[in-house]
Design an enzyme around this catalytic site. Sequence first.
Site, PDB file in Angstrom:
ATOM      1  N   GLU A 278       0.898  -1.282   0.070  1.00 15.87           N
ATOM      2  CA  GLU A 278       0.063  -0.066  -0.169  1.00 15.87           C
ATOM      3  C   GLU A 278       0.838   1.270  -0.133  1.00 15.87           C
ATOM      4  O   GLU A 278       0.640   2.416  -0.226  1.00 15.87           O
ATOM      5  CB  GLU A 278      -0.930  -0.025   1.271  1.00 15.87           C
ATOM      6  N   HIS A 299       6.715 -26.999  -0.969  1.00 15.52           N
ATOM      7  CA  HIS A 299       6.118 -28.146  -1.817  1.00 15.52           C
ATOM      8  C   HIS A 299       4.837 -27.565  -2.574  1.00 15.52           C
ATOM      9  O   HIS A 299       4.075 -28.296  -3.202  1.00 15.52           O
ATOM     10  CB  HIS A 299       5.480 -29.082  -0.479  1.00 15.52           C
ATOM     11  N   LYS A 414     -13.773   1.261  -4.111  1.00 12.67           N
ATOM     12  CA  LYS A 414     -14.935   1.761  -3.043  1.00 12.67           C
ATOM     13  C   LYS A 414     -15.838   2.475  -3.739  1.00 12.67           C
ATOM     14  O   LYS A 414     -17.010   2.228  -3.661  1.00 12.67           O
ATOM     15  CB  LYS A 414     -14.262   2.608  -1.885  1.00 12.67           C
TER      16      LYS A 414
HETATM   17  O1  PA5 Z   1      -3.184   1.326   5.962  1.00  5.06           O
HETATM   18  C1  PA5 Z   1      -4.355   2.169   5.730  1.00  5.06           C
HETATM   19  O2  PA5 Z   1      -4.550   3.248   5.856  1.00  5.06           O
HETATM   20  C2  PA5 Z   1      -5.588   1.103   5.248  1.00  5.06           C
HETATM   21  O3  PA5 Z   1      -5.433  -0.249   5.327  1.00  5.06           O
HETATM   22  C3  PA5 Z   1      -6.764   1.445   6.523  1.00  5.06           C
HETATM   23  O4  PA5 Z   1      -6.138   0.917   7.745  1.00  5.06           O
HETATM   24  C4  PA5 Z   1      -7.920   0.446   6.340  1.00  5.06           C
HETATM   25  O5  PA5 Z   1      -8.257   0.631   4.909  1.00  5.06           O
HETATM   26  C5  PA5 Z   1      -9.115   0.798   7.164  1.00  5.06           C
HETATM   27  O6  PA5 Z   1      -9.387   1.832   7.257  1.00  5.06           O
HETATM   28  P1  PA5 Z   1     -10.154   2.564   8.614  1.00  5.06           P
HETATM   29  O7  PA5 Z   1      -9.377   2.399   9.786  1.00  5.06           O
HETATM   30  O8  PA5 Z   1     -10.636   3.754   7.993  1.00  5.06           O
HETATM   31  O9  PA5 Z   1     -11.465   1.824   8.632  1.00  5.06           O
END
Ligand code: PA5
Length: 424
Positions: A278, A299, A414
């Site tokens: 990310e 394996h 989203k």
């Molecule tokens: O690292 C990040 O920002 C994301 O993985 C969020 O943690 C994830 O999308 C969850 O978001 P939120 O805490 O707003 O529900």
Amino acid sequence: MITLDYTRTDLQEDIFSYQQKVNELHQQLNDKTCLGNDYIGWLDWPENYDKEELTRIKEVAQEIREKADVLLVCGIGGSYLGARSAIEMLQGLYSQNKLEIIYTGNTVSSTYLYQTLKHIEGKSVYLNVISKSGTTTETAVAFRLYQQYIVDKFGVEESKKRIIATTDKNKGTLKTLADQNGYRTFVIPDDIGGRYSVFTAVGLLPIAAAGFDVEKILAGSRQAMKDLSDPSLRNNAAYQYAVIRRILQNKGKDVEFLVSYEPNMTMVSEWWKQLFGESEGKEEKGLLPASVTFTTDLHSMGQFIQQGTKCFFETTLAVDTPLHDLTFPNDESNLDKMNYLAGKSIDWVNKMACQGTVAAHHEVGGIDNLIIHLPKIDEENYGYMIYFFFKACAMSVLLLNVNPFNQPGVEVYKKNMFKLLGKE
Ligand code: PA5
């Protein structure tokens, strides 16, 4: 505590030729002038964390340990992977822990949600809902189901104790909902993004509820903060790792496999994949972070790794001292012909498997193999390792001239989903 061994890599650039660039980016990180500079609260968090909140975290965790059979940890991505990685690493996959932790809010699988609701019937349940934005669909869908379950089973007053929200300090849907219902709340700081949040209440409340010493985790992260404050590529293992990732990608290796030999480290790999994926996968740049758990996956994926397309390198996360060890027993009959291992420790067998595999992949397969040594499985080492990866990830991504702290691409799915679901 962590050391990096890069003797089994064929680096076609001099790592020290990156020193000046690393110095500049290190300065920018420290001055908070780098790309994404509004999300670097994690950098000095091991020293600047909210001490009062930590006391509250420990108190609530103790209450959960005394009163609950099950703790539902309801969050997705950075709002749950850190806690899960710590708890599984530190307690192993089967434990004597009386408190069962169920991770939910990370899927909209009706089967999963139905079965968890059935599974908690008749049990004393606490719920920690974790969402920075407060609007994440997976978490919100699951939360409403469990919230209604808890209110129905335990009543409105008791639910105020049993439901705890970790979210933004002042704003957002979850904060409003929690305040209106009288739920206790913990804070996700504005300047710390989800995947950098495990040292905040996001990670520390579930980890403390599981019975682990969160002060020791913070102490480990503080040690890493100190050790990794020197930008010199001679001394800073996190920056060495950051630079080597770039050098290997420049050489055409577009995939990094994180390799572990401990099944209780699998969620650390999942956390690591989120952190790097990310943070780095933007602007059509970045290494694809993948993971395997050996020897299990030797394996399945072992064939490809040894002889398939050479588009990757391996980073072996080697645990020097595991949680537990066993001695392999002698058997008089030796019908299974396994007596050659009698008296040997099982961990020694695992270490030999690791040595043999690294040699097979590097010497025969020509695969670059970095080895990160983690001395031990305990709270301090967990804290140290996580901070090591934070620092390495930030530097590695900044070297690509990419913002490590946002995730604009995640919004695309989203938007489509909301449209299909009829959300205004
Ligand atoms: O690292 C990040 O920002 C994301 O993985 C969020 O943690 C994830 O999308 C969850 O978001 P939120 O805490 O707003 O529900």
